[in-house]
Every structure is written in structure tokens, then in C-alpha cells.
Design an enzyme around this catalytic site. Structure first.
Site, mmCIF file in Angstrom:
data_model
loop_
_atom_site.group_PDB
_atom_site.id
_atom_site.type_symbol
_atom_site.label_atom_id
_atom_site.label_comp_id
_atom_site.label_asym_id
_atom_site.label_seq_id
_atom_site.Cartn_x
_atom_site.Cartn_y
_atom_site.Cartn_z
ATOM 1 N N GLU A 192 78.687 -42.523 27.188
ATOM 2 C CA GLU A 192 79.671 -43.236 26.610
ATOM 3 C C GLU A 192 79.447 -44.482 27.842
ATOM 4 O O GLU A 192 79.333 -44.166 29.150
ATOM 5 C CB GLU A 192 81.072 -43.036 26.753
ATOM 6 C CG GLU A 192 81.362 -41.966 25.463
ATOM 7 C CD GLU A 192 82.910 -41.555 25.966
ATOM 8 O OE1 GLU A 192 83.750 -42.210 26.435
ATOM 9 O OE2 GLU A 192 83.155 -40.094 25.601
ATOM 10 N N GLU B 100 84.566 -33.648 27.393
ATOM 11 C CA GLU B 100 85.756 -33.706 28.377
ATOM 12 C C GLU B 100 86.530 -32.639 28.361
ATOM 13 O O GLU B 100 87.584 -32.296 28.250
ATOM 14 C CB GLU B 100 86.772 -35.058 27.923
ATOM 15 C CG GLU B 100 86.028 -36.347 28.365
ATOM 16 C CD GLU B 100 86.348 -36.910 29.654
ATOM 17 O OE1 GLU B 100 86.632 -35.907 30.617
ATOM 18 O OE2 GLU B 100 85.995 -37.759 30.234
HETATM 19 C C1 IPT Z 1 86.279 -40.859 27.394
HETATM 20 C C2 IPT Z 1 86.462 -40.184 26.158
HETATM 21 O O1 IPT Z 1 85.271 -39.140 26.290
HETATM 22 C C3 IPT Z 1 86.695 -40.762 24.883
HETATM 23 O O2 IPT Z 1 86.788 -39.697 24.023
HETATM 24 C C4 IPT Z 1 87.391 -41.940 24.726
HETATM 25 O O3 IPT Z 1 88.649 -41.003 25.007
HETATM 26 C C5 IPT Z 1 87.285 -42.845 25.858
HETATM 27 O O4 IPT Z 1 87.218 -42.074 27.312
HETATM 28 C C6 IPT Z 1 88.300 -43.882 26.153
HETATM 29 O O5 IPT Z 1 88.529 -44.601 24.973
HETATM 30 S S1 IPT Z 1 86.983 -40.183 28.721
HETATM 31 C C7 IPT Z 1 87.727 -41.220 29.945
HETATM 32 C C8 IPT Z 1 88.457 -40.508 31.075
HETATM 33 C C9 IPT Z 1 86.279 -41.790 30.624
#
Ligand code: IPT
Length: 993
Positions: free
Chosen positions: A497, A421
Site C-alpha cells: 500500500e 494487518e
Molecule cells: C492500512 C490497511 O491495510 C488498509 O486496509 C487501510 O485501512 C489503510 O490502512 C487505511 O486506509 S493499515 C494502516 C495502519 C497503515
């Protein structure tokens, strides 16, 4: 005015980056400086303290550690932790940070041991300091560094006199210019949080060793090349002897050595000792021969496609924050292995190097991520983002270089990640170029730039299944720039993720996993995230609880978003992790519609010779027959299995009969040593062979009571048909229900959803349902029928309800209940549940025992049910609850055909469920939930310890419940698991026992 900590500059006065071998692998002397240091905290970076001051009368503080956690869980002598996810907790004014800048002055005494070699050099090593720091010896400023999760070394040669005490001063600021590139989603915690050591570097020694250990799967040949270099003091190539005793290999650094080897993989983490020696230093490294490649858009390890069944891991300990101990690291690795995780993304920074040693040893594929996140700039459209600012190029390249240099010898690292990010910009290219020059053998990952121009894999986060399916097929919507689109379409796809594991969830894991299996382009993904970062603290009454954002009184915080892991903060696996293990199972056993089971070996490299396929035929918990299947599957192959033809099936009884097959690993060979526990289940599946016997039709008659009400077996009803008593217990509530205490996922709109499910339910009045009785009549067959309407305020939406009570037989012990419900008025998009709420007065409800036949033993929801197996299980009501860090709906058990409650006084209640109809579908049994508190109390509580049993047992006897999805950060509940307002029918029998 430029303040030192606001300068955008690479570290100064430091040793160039070099490798980090495992502790104890070399023979050069090392002394740890970990222990109690002297400490004082100042409110500003300009502490005014003399660097030569030994701090003899200052406080003592443990190193490694975070100063905010020095007194945890009871006291907070040096400020408190604070949590923000995306936003910076200070003005976005780079490179400036507030004057209010907690700054720690650390002091310790350094004295070389008497036997410290006189020759060579002495290096002071910091494994991690958060965030910006300066190092001084005897008052002389020697170095300035940053990169919180990266090592820093300072050459102290010439400053240390044998036998003398020296004052080592380290000044650490919480905020600095570099905070702008360390905006990871975690607690803001400061200090020297990883170890500190003094290391001898002999003349002619091995400062830096690079190991290239490749594997050619076509020939079985391993190729080893070791390069050695001097880095500390003077740089240059070092000539070293290289031997691999086990392979009989001997050679020199810079040479290629080859031998037939067993390759390294996460499944078979075969390591070989590689001894690298000069006349003055010997280092023994554990090398793994393996080759990572991308061919035709497919991610390969040792020539075979590998699916990454991964998790995102932050370093976290509920008392120590990111100052994790080796025990904790091992615990994480073992828990991952035992839950069939095969890959870790080290979100969002390089982990403690010891963690990678463990990944090498136990077998986990690692995406090693750079210490870079600039997410807070997104809020303002990425204006002034360091990722696109040439002023920051050197700093970002320095970071990624330090990571690659430190970790490149680890076979477990299969990919480098440039950060998380951090938006797009020219520095992405600069970092990628730097990484390629340092290590051309591993693919590069970065999600933030969807063009994927500078990386080797196309990465996304939280892409919904429909989109992932298109990407799998290579027919995803085109990227806005045609040039980038063509290249990207040729890249493998990874979800860095997915499936946000916040609170109750994630739902929908199976769907993703099935896509990963189906399409070669999909290389798998990493669930967000491994553990809830709930910090232990005590409340005013001294009770411990897991704190999240806001619990330290932060003015600006992101609340519960820090509690989004598969483990509860104390590392208890949540049901989400149990589900993940079943979905990630390397040996999958899945029921097919034709009454067979499909057994799939999902290992890439391993046959199932180490696996026993054990089956049992069981009614509830009673085993009727057992055996093992004679089957060994080659990697990537599958077989259909059926119950033995001569299996004797019993007649239907009060509980269903299942044929359950478990793939069990009992034995551990040398490569599995240490994590396989006897009885480890690698995968399981089952078939329902004999339904439970249907409930006989009721035959008793309701009688009138003297009070003008009715008695129906153990049920006492009032004149308006309201249930007053059941099995001798006062009834506190009994009505149709369609609401639940919202989960974290319910509270947010999923991608593409207009409003959250919580809002949908609120707007449909489901939070405040009440009942109006419109008719009570006794029917000719002896039943009492109650007609009513259940609805909430302000809306026309409601439920038309017909309830029929009839004693099951002649006796007073059992009553049958049939409930028919039809939704009326405008239908909400979905409802939380469709079923009955029943609250009984039960003084010691928490201790009530419950034995149920149905799916278990853990909770399951419509879209997270892969881990649940049919059988018979038991719990107390307390154990039935899942204590999510942030209280919410939990604990539902599906497919429950019977449940027996045993109260503290020895009395009990048996509930039998006949077939349930929901819309057009008929299902076995009900979804059952039990709580010693109400849903309203559950909804109100901020932490589990605030929930107090209220003297009642709250039961939900549901026809169905809405899925859980992943809407907290990803897609909402998939269509299959969404619960519409639809007619339903429940058939129940209550028996006093
Ligand atoms: C995503 C982040 O990369 C991760 O660190 C964490 O914050 C997650 O979200 C939420 O728990 S970024 C998000 C804008 C998809």
C-alpha cells in the site's frame, strides 16, 4: 458455554477445497440458486426457528446480496451498514461475540431439474457468505462454515430425491469467533453475498484440476502439466486427456507437454485453451504460460524485471456493497487497463473468482490475498492475536488453502498474500508453509511481519520516499534481528500500500514511481485504494448521496476513512486516478531541461509498434501544425525527441504555444481487444515553445469618484481603497488569503509530522484572516496604492500587503493590479495558499462558463501535476468542482495565464496573469480556483449535496498553493511541494467583456 458460532474450528461437513473454473467452461450440469429467497432477521444467533420451516410466508430477499442493503438506497429494513477501520465494533473478548448478533434465516426450495443425471454426486456451492453459517436440508444440519470471501461446498448426494422439493435452510450470523480474523477496513455487511449453485459432479469427473503452465524465456518453450483429481465423495488421482488444440498438444494428466508458445503477461495476456477430459466430463481452461521468479533480489516475469504499477481493490458497489455484479467487475478491469494500472492486490480477501478470469483475459498481475485481518488486536498491543495462537492455526491454514486451491490455475495470480494487518506470530510460518506445499511456483507476500522471514518479498505500506530510496539501494536501516536482516536485504521490495488516495490526492506519486524505475530491487507498489466505499442513500428530502462512516448512526465508526479511493463511489475517475494514469504511463513522455522530450518505453515485453507518437503545435486550443514521430522503441529503451527543425514558430500572442507529444494507441489486436478505445493516450508530455506576450505596462489614471472613492477602469474602490465593484458586479470579498478548506490529507499529521497542516494553519490564524488598511495614496504614474495588513486573531503572524490599481489604458474596460505581499511575525511551518480571494455577486454562479489557458483539463496541485497539460480548456463552474465524497479543497488549475468568465446574463470578465513571483522563483501565470460557495461552506459540508450556491462566485487567484501529499495515512507533502510563508507578487489584469 461454547456456542457453535463462537467455536474456533475449521468448517465442518464441507467438501475439500478445489479449483474454480470459469462459468461455462465445463460440461457438467450446474443450476444457479440465485434469486429471491425467503428471509427473516433475528436479533440473536439463537433464532429458535425450525430448520425444516420452509418460511413460506417470510419476507423475500435477493440472493446474492447483503441484508443490510436490501432496501438501499431508501429503506433499511434489516439493520444498517456500519463502518469501522481498525477497531472491532464489539468488545475484544475472543472467541466471544455479543449476544446482540443479527442473524439471518434464509430459506429456499431446492428441486433437481428433471434431466439431472442419476449418477455421480451433487454439490451445493456457496461462493461467499458473510460471515458464519450453517446449512440444513429438510431440517437436517449438514454443514457449518465460514471464511466470508471463500467458497464452501456441501455434498448433498443422497439427500436429494429426483422430482422432490427440499427445504434448504441457511442460518447466517453477522458476528462469530471468525469475525476476529475478518477485521478488514470496510463496511460490516452480512449475508449470502455471492452466488449459490447446485453442481453435478459426474463419477470419474474432474472435481479438481491443477494447471502448471510455465514459460522458459531462454528457449520460448511452454511447459504444461495438468493434474486432475476426484475430491467430492472420494479423493484420488484422475486420469484425464489433455489437449491444447492450438498448439497441437495431446497428452495425459500428470505428463509434461512442451511446445513453443507465446507467453502470458499483463501486457500480452496470451491464453490458450487447454481441454481436460475424462469419459464423463470435459473442462476447457484458459491457460497462460508464464513463470514468476525472484533472482538476485529482483522480481521477474518470464525472465524480465517487471514493475507492479498497482492498486488495492476492494469489492464495492454503491448500492450492493460487496455483492458485485459481473458488469461491475468488468468495469473495474477496463478502468484499470485504461488508466495503465497493471497490477491489483485483492485487498484484503480473495475476490469473486470471476474477477480473476477477467484479469487473466485482459492482463492484470494479481496479488491474491487471504481472507485474514486481525487489526483490532493492535489496539491492545496484539494481545491474544489469532495469528500467534495455536488454537487458530487450523482455521488460518484452512483459509489460505482454500484460496490457493480455488485460484491456482489463474495465470494472472503472480503472488499469494497471507493476509493483511494481522500482526506477527507462529501462524504466519504455518500458512506460508502450507502455501509453499500447495504451490511452489509463486512468491509469498505478507506485510504484517517486517522480518519477512516466511515470505519471498519484503513488503511495507506507506514507507516514505526517502526510506524507499534507501531500500532501493539496499542500505535501509537494519532490522532489529541480524539474522532476519541479512535475508530481508536480499529480497525484492514491494509497497503493498502506498499513496493513500483519500479525498484530494494522492500527491507525490511521481517521486515513488521514479524510484521504482531507478532501482531494480523495487518491484513497484499498490496505491491505496481503488474506490471510495460510499454507499448510496437518500436524505430526508429524498436526495441521494454517498454515505460514509457515521451516516447510518453508528455509535462507533471511522467516518470518512472509508472514502479513500481513486474512483468516486459511482466509479467516476477522480483527478487522482487521472494523475495515476499519467504517472503509470507505459510510454512516458517527459520534458527535459534542455528543451527536449524523453520518450521511454516502460513495457517489459512490448515494443512501441502499436503506438503512434503524435505531436501538435498549438496555441491554447488552436492547432498550428501537427505530425507524427517515426520512432519504435524496444521494451525498456528510450529516445530523446525534439520539435522538427523546420517548425515555424509564431510570435508571442495572448496565449502560450506548446509542442505536445502524445503516445496514442488506436488499434487493438486480438490481445488488446475489448479495452483499447480509439485514441487511448498511453503517455503524453510537452514543451513550452513560445511564452505568452507580456502584458503591456498600464498607462491609465485612477480617477476620484463623487463618493470619495476611486475608479480604476472596471474597478470601483472605496475611500479606503476597498474594492467595491468589478466589471459591474458587487464585490463581496477581496483580500489576501492563505487558507483552504482542509483536504483529508491536511487533516492528519503525516508520518514524522508533529501536527496536521490544518492545525498549523489554524494556529497561525489563517482560518479567520481579516484586513486593516494603513494607507491609500495615488501615485504620480496614475495608480492607486493601498497598504494593508492581513492577519488572523490571537497571533502576530500576518501579511504586509501593497496593492496597486491602475487602469490598463485610456478606456474603462481594463484594470491592472499588482499585489506585493510579505509575511510578517512568526512564520507557520507552511501555509495553504498565497494569493487573493475575490468574491463577486453572481446570481447564477454555478452556470458561469470558464475558458482558461493553462494546465488542464483536470485540477492539479504542486505534487500531482503530471497529468495536467498546457493548453486551453473550458468548463462551467459546476464542472470545475471535484465532488469528493467528503467535501474539501479541490479544483485548482495551475499555470493559468488567462481565463474568461462568461456569466449567465452574457456579460463577462477576462483575467490575465503576468509572471508571478514566489520567493525567489518566477512562474507563468497563477493557480486559479472558482466556486459557487465559500471555502468555509466547503469546509462545513459533510457531503457534496449539502453545498448550495450562495449567489456569489468565489475566486482564488493564487501565486501558489500547498501540495496535497498523502498524510491521511502516509507521508505529508514533500519538501518541493510545501508552501512556506514567503514574499510573493501577483500581476493581474481584469477586463470587462
Ligand atoms: C492500512 C490497511 O491495510 C488498509 O486496509 C487501510 O485501512 C489503510 O490502512 C487505511 O486506509 S493499515 C494502516 C495502519 C497503515
Amino acid at each position: 458455554m461454547t456456542l457453535a458460532h463462537e467455536s474456533v474450528a475449521t468448517p465442518d461437513g464441507v467438501v475439500p477445497p478445489r479449483f474454480r473454473p470459469p462459468a461455462g467452461s465445463g460440461d457438467a450440469p450446474v443450476v444457479s440458486l440465485d434469486g429471491e429467497w425467503r428471509f427473516r432477521l433475528f436479533p440473536r444467533a439463537d433464532t429458535g426457528v425450525d430448520r425444516a420451516d420452509p418460511g413460506t410466508d417470510w419476507d423475500r430477499l435477493a440472493v446474492p446480496g447483503h441484508w443490510q442493503l436490501a432496501g438501499a438506497p431508501h429503506t433499511w429494513p434489516y439493520g444498517t451498514p456500519a463502518y469501522t477501520n481498525v477497531v472491532f465494533p464489539f468488545p475484544v473478548d475472543p472467541p466471544h461475540v455479543p449476544d446482540e448478533n443479527p442473524t439471518g434465516e434464509y430459506r429456499t426450495t431446492v428441486r433437481l431439474p428433471a434431466d439431472w443425471p442419476a449418477d455421480g454426486r451433487t454439490v451445493l456451492r456457496f461462493e461467499g457468505v458473510d460471515s458464519w453459517f450453517q446449512v440444513a436440508l429438510d431440517g437436517e444440519l449438514l454443514a457449518t462454515s465460514h471464511g466470508s470471501r471463500l467458497p464452501t461446498e456441501v455434498d448433498l448426494t443422497g439427500h436429494l430425491r429426483p422430482g422432490a422439493d427440499h427445504v434448504l435452510a441457511v442460518r447466517v450470523t453477522q458476528w462469530s469467533a471468525l469475525s476476529y480474523v475478518e477485521d478488514q477496513d470496510q463496511w460490516w455487511l452480512s449475508g449470502i453475498f455471492r452466488g449459490v449453485s447446485l453442481e453435478h459432479r459426474p463419477d470419474g469427473g474432474l472435481d479438481d484440476v491443477r494447471v502448471h503452465a510455465a514459460y522458459d524465456h531462454t528457449s520460448g518453450t511452454g511447459t504444461l502439466r495438468v493434474d486432475a483429481a476426484a475430491v467430492v465423495g472420494a479423493e484420488g488421482v484422475v486420469d484425464a486427456r489433455v489437449t491444447v488444440p492450438e498448439l497441437g498438444l495431446e497428452g495425459r494428466s500428470g505428463e509434461e507437454l512442451t511446445a513453443l508458445v507465446e507467453p502470458w503477461s499483463a501486457e500480452r495476456p496470451r491464453l490458450y485453451d487447454v481441454v481436460v477430459a475424462t469419459d464423463t466430463e470435459t473442462v476447457t481452461l484458459a491457460a497462460g504460460f508464464r513463470t514468476v521468479a525472484i533472482e538476485d533480489g529482483v522480481f521477474l516475469v518470464n525472465g524480465r524485471p517487471v514493475k507492479l504499477r498497482g492498486v488495492n481493490r476492494h469489492e464495492f458497489d454503491p448500492l450492493r456493497g460487496r455483492a458485485v455484479t459481473p458488469e461491475r467487475m468488468l468495469e473495474d478491469v477496463l478502468l484499470m487497463k485504461r488508466h495503465h494500472v497493471n497490477a491489483v492486490r485483492t485487498s484484503h480477501y480473495p475476490p469473486h473468482p470471476r474477477f480473476l478470469d477477467l484479469c487473466d483475459r485482459y492482463g492484470l498481475y494479481v496479488v491474491d490475498e487471504n481472507d485474514l485481518e486481525t487489526h483490532g488486536f493492535e489496539v491492545d498491543g496484539w494481545v491474544a492475536n489469532p495469528t500467534d495462537d495455536p488454537a487458530w492455526t487450523d482455521v488460518l491454514v484452512d483459509r489460505v488453502t482454500r484460496m490457493v486451491r480455488r485460484d491456482a490455475h489463474h495465470p494472472s495470480v503472480i503472488m499469494w498474500s497471507l493476509g493483511n494487518e494481522a500482526g506477527t506470530g507462529q501462524n504466519v510460518a504455518r500458512m506460508a508453509q502450507a502455501v509453499r506445499e500447495l504451490d511452489p511456483t509463486r512468491p509469498i507476500h505478507y506485510e504484517g511481519d517486517w522480518s519477512s522471514e516466511h515470505v519471498d518479498v519484503y513488503s511495507r505500506m506507506y514507507a516514505p520516499t526517502e526510506e524507499v530510496e534507501l531500500i532501493g539501494q539496499g542500505i535501509e536501516p537494519p532490522f532489529e534481528r541480524a539474522d532476519a536482516d541479512g535475508r530481508r536485504r536480499g529480497l525484492p521490495f514491494v509497497q503493498c500500500e502506498y499513496a493513500h488516495a483519500m479525498g484530494n490526492g494522492p500527491g507525490g506519486l511521481s517521486e515513488y514511481d521514479a524510484l521504482f524505475d531507478r532501482y531494480p530491487r523495487l518491484m513497484g507498489g499498490f496505491v491505496w485504494e481503488w474506490i471510495d466505499h460510499g454507499l448510496t442513500r437518500t436524505d430526508d428530502a429524498g436526495r441521494e448521496f454517498a454515505a460514509y462512516g457515521g451516516d447510518f448512526g453508528e455509535a462507533l465508526h471511522d467516518g470518512t476513512f472509508i472514502a479513500d479511493g481513486l474512483l468516486l463511489p459511482d466509479r467516476t475517475p477522480s483527478p487522482g486516478l487521472v494523475e495515476l494514469a499519467a504517472v503509470y504511463a507505459p510510454v512516458r513522455v517527459d520534458a527535459r531541461d534542455d528543451g527536449s522530450l524523453l520518450v521511454r518505453n516502460r513495457y517489459a515485453f512490448r515494443d512501441t509498434g502499436h503506438v503512434e507518437l503524435r505531436w501538435t503545435l498549438h496555441r491554447g486550443a488552436d492547432e498550428l501544425a501537427a505530425g507524427a514521430l517515426d520512432l519504435v522503441l524496444e521494451p525498456g529503451t528510450e529516445a530523446v525527441v525534439r520539435p522538427p527543425a523546420d517548425l515555424m514558430l509564431p510570435d508571442p500572442g495572448p496565449e502560450p504555444v506548446w509542442w505536445t507529444v502524445r503516445a496514442v494507441q488506436d488499434k487493438a489486436d486480438a490481445l488488446d481487444e475489448g479495452w483499447v478505445e480509439p485514441g487511448l493516450v498511453l503517455g503524453a508530455g510537452q514543451l513550452l515553445l513560445v511564452d505568452r506576450a507580456p502584458l503591456a505596462a498600464p498607462s491609465g489614471r485612477v480617477t476620484a469618484t463623487d463618493e470619495g472613492g476611486f475608479r480604476a477602469g472596471p474597478a470601483l474602490l472605496g475611500a479606503r481603497g476597498e474594492l467595491l465593484e468589478l466589471a459591474g458586479r458587487t464585490v463581496h470579498a477581496f483580500r489576501v488569503d492563505a487558507w483552504r478548506a482542509p483536504t483529508d490529507n491536511d487533516r492528519r499529521p503525516g508520518r514524522g509530522q508533529g501536527q496536521s497542516d490544518e492545525q498549523t494553519w489554524y494556529r497561525a490564524g489563517l482560518t479567520l484572516l481579516g484586513e486593516r488598511v494603513s494607507g491609500v495614496e495615488t501615485l504620480p504614474d496614475g495608480a492607486l496604492q493601498v497598504a494593508s495588513r492581513v492577519s488572523g486573531p490571537a497571533v502576530r503572524t500576518g501579511f504586509d500587503v501593497r496593492t496597486r490599481w491602475q487602469p490598463s489604458g485610456a478606456g474603462d474596460d481594463a484594470v491592472d493590479l499588482v499585489v506585493d505581499v510579505r509575511p510578517e511575525g512568526p512564520a507557520p511551518e507552511n501555509v495553504a495558499r498565497l494569493g487573493l480571494l475575490l468574491a463577486l455577486d453572481v446570481p447564477e454562479a454555478a452556470g458561469t462558463g470558464v475558458r482558461w489557458a493553462g494546465l488542464g483539463p483536470e485540477e492539479s496541485y504542486a505534487d500531482s501535476t503530471r497529468a495536467a497539460l498546457g493548453g486551453a480548456w473550458q468548463h462551467t463552474v459546476t464542472d470545475w468542482q471535484t465532488p469528493y465524497t467528503h467535501p474539501q479543497e479541490n479544483g485548482a488549475r495551475r499555470g493559468v495565464t488567462s481565463a474568461v468568465l462568461t456569466f449567465a446574463d452574457g456579460s463577462g470578465l477576462r483575467i490575465d496573469a503576468g509572471d508571478t513571483t514566489v520567493g525567489a522563483s518566477t512562474r507563468q501565470g497563477i493557480e486559479l480556483s472558482l466556486r459557487p460557495w465559500s471555502d468555509q461552506a466547503l469546509d462545513r459540508a459533510a457531503h457534496p449535496h449539502e453545498l448550495v450556491p450562495d449567489g456569489r462566485l468565489w475566486l482564488h487567484l493564487d501565486a501558489a498553493q500547498h501540495g496535497v501529499g498523502s498524510a491521511a495515512c502516509g507521508p505529508g507533502v514533500l519538501p518541493d511541494a510545501r508552501l512556506r510563508a514567503t514574499p510573493f507578487r501577483l500581476r493581474l489584469r481584469f477586463t470587462a467583456v
